[in-house]
Scaffold this motif. Structure first.
Motif, PDB file in Angstrom:
ATOM      1  N   ALA A  42      -7.278   0.486  -0.447  1.00  0.00           N
ATOM      2  CA  ALA A  42      -8.522   0.089   0.218  1.00  0.00           C
ATOM      3  C   ALA A  42      -9.678   0.832  -0.451  1.00  0.00           C
ATOM      4  O   ALA A  42      -9.699   2.066  -0.440  1.00  0.00           O
TER       5      ALA A  42
ATOM      6  N   GLU B  65       0.836  -1.201   0.000  1.00  0.00           N
ATOM      7  CA  GLU B  65       0.000   0.000   0.000  1.00  0.00           C
ATOM      8  C   GLU B  65       0.872   1.253   0.000  1.00  0.00           C
ATOM      9  O   GLU B  65       0.542   2.247  -0.666  1.00  0.00           O
TER      10      GLU B  65
ATOM     11  N   ARG C 152      -8.136  -5.308   0.300  1.00  0.00           N
ATOM     12  CA  ARG C 152      -7.448  -4.396  -0.606  1.00  0.00           C
ATOM     13  C   ARG C 152      -7.671  -4.854  -2.055  1.00  0.00           C
ATOM     14  O   ARG C 152      -7.928  -6.032  -2.313  1.00  0.00           O
TER      15      ARG C 152
END
Length: 340
Positions: A57, A50, A64
């Motif tokens: 998200a 991320e 995710r």
């Protein structure tokens, strides 16, 4: 720096999200994939992914989904393209082998690729950019009707009927044929079209109108071979995946209907060294396809420009299968068209 295990986690997220359309969490990854580590470790890997903007998200859930950048890394790391099964290869050869001419072959091709990939399929119609005029033949169908035959050095034959304003005899027709061959023989298609559109000052006035009609018809034939156009199939597949697009798919449909957009994109993709070029999401933003992925592969007919076959769909796409299908069909086209 993303570790090998983190890349493996990214692959798992892409594969699971493509299969389910549901955000993927660490617990699901542990249950579905044999990483041999705890869910907490997987969560750490997901946090790194991320940070690198490879996953995101979609809402407050723990799951995710891949980003455009994540899909790009996934495709670039794709070492194994799922091969077509023997049954699928046989289906390609059988279905396309029943085609009687180029038009039917390309129509069958996009239908087959749409069925194999469940995406919108597109094929670029080959043009005679590199072909030259070998010979022009004029065949009298009636005293005032002539079949104009344009033959290229690659053996392609283009035929059209010209309606004359007056009757001409066989001797006159032979003279006009010789004059036209003198003007365009050996010229590239674009140059031939220009030459046929020019004046013919050395022709007897009584024959000038007939010659102009024949030359205009032949010029249209030559220009037709230079017209880039697309054959499309599988629009229902695009509609079926509408929920994979954040906004409306109308923009995607409009971009596809504007064939010049895809032709320009195909032109850029021609410089890609991979057997199947892949453009993902925002890489296509300047073409109005910022939420779509486009895959394409080249095929070639001797004497014509290299053309491309591909698919357009959402970024949530089974890339491995789609790449295999596009590659297999493009290879079949090149092989078959090269033999004919």
């Amino acid at each position: 720096m993303v570790s090998e295990r983190s890349l493996a986690v990214l692959r798992a997220i892409v594969q699971d999200y493509v299969a389910s359309r549901e955000p993927v969490g660490s617990k699901a990854i542990v249950e579905r994939h044999a990483f041999g580590v705890s869910a907490a470790t997987i969560r750490n890997d997901m946090a790194l992914l991320e940070e690198e903007e490879l996953i995101a998200a979609p809402h407050t859930s723990s799951g995710r989904i891949p980003t455009d950048k994540g899909y790009r890394v996934f495709v670039d790391q794709l070492t194994e393209v799922r091969p077509m099964t023997r049954a699928q290869r046989h289906a390609i050869e059988t279905f396309l082998g029943e085609s009687s001419d180029l038009d039917e072959l390309l129509a069958r091709t996009v239908r087959l690729v749409a069925q194999l990939t469940r995406q919108l399929a597109v094929v670029q119609y080959p043009s005679f950019g590199s072909a030259r005029v070998r010979h022009i033949e004029l065949v009298s169908l009636a005293p005032d009707r002539v079949l104009c035959i344009l033959i290229t050095d690659s053996g392609q034959v283009e035929q059209r009927v010209a309606e004359l304003a007056r009757r001409i005899d066989d001797e006159t027709l032979a003279a006009l044929r010789a004059r036209l061959n003198e003007v365009v023989g050996g010229k590239a298609m674009a140059d031939a079209a220009d030459a046929l559109s020019g004046p013919f000052d050395d022709v007897a006035p009584v024959d000038a109108e007939a010659l102009r009609t024949l030359a205009t018809t032949l010029a249209e034939q030559a220009r037709a071979q230079r017209q880039d156009r697309l054959v499309v199939a599988g629009a229902a597949n695009l509609v079926r995946t509408e929920q994979d697009f954040a906004g409306s798919i109308l923009g995607v449909i409009e971009a596809i209907e504007e064939q010049v957009v895809l032709l320009r994109l195909f032109g850029e993709m021609a410089g890609d060294e991979h057997p199947v070029a892949v453009r993902i999401g925002r890489e296509n933003a300047s073409f109005g396809l910022g939420e779509a992925s486009v895959l394409s592969s080249a095929f070639e007919i001797p004497g014509r420009d290299v053309s491309r076959l591909g698919v357009v769909g959402p970024t949530r796409m089974d890339y491995s299968h789609s790449i295999a299908a596009v590659r297999a069909v493009a290879r079949y086209l090149s092989r078959t068209l090269g033999e004919n």
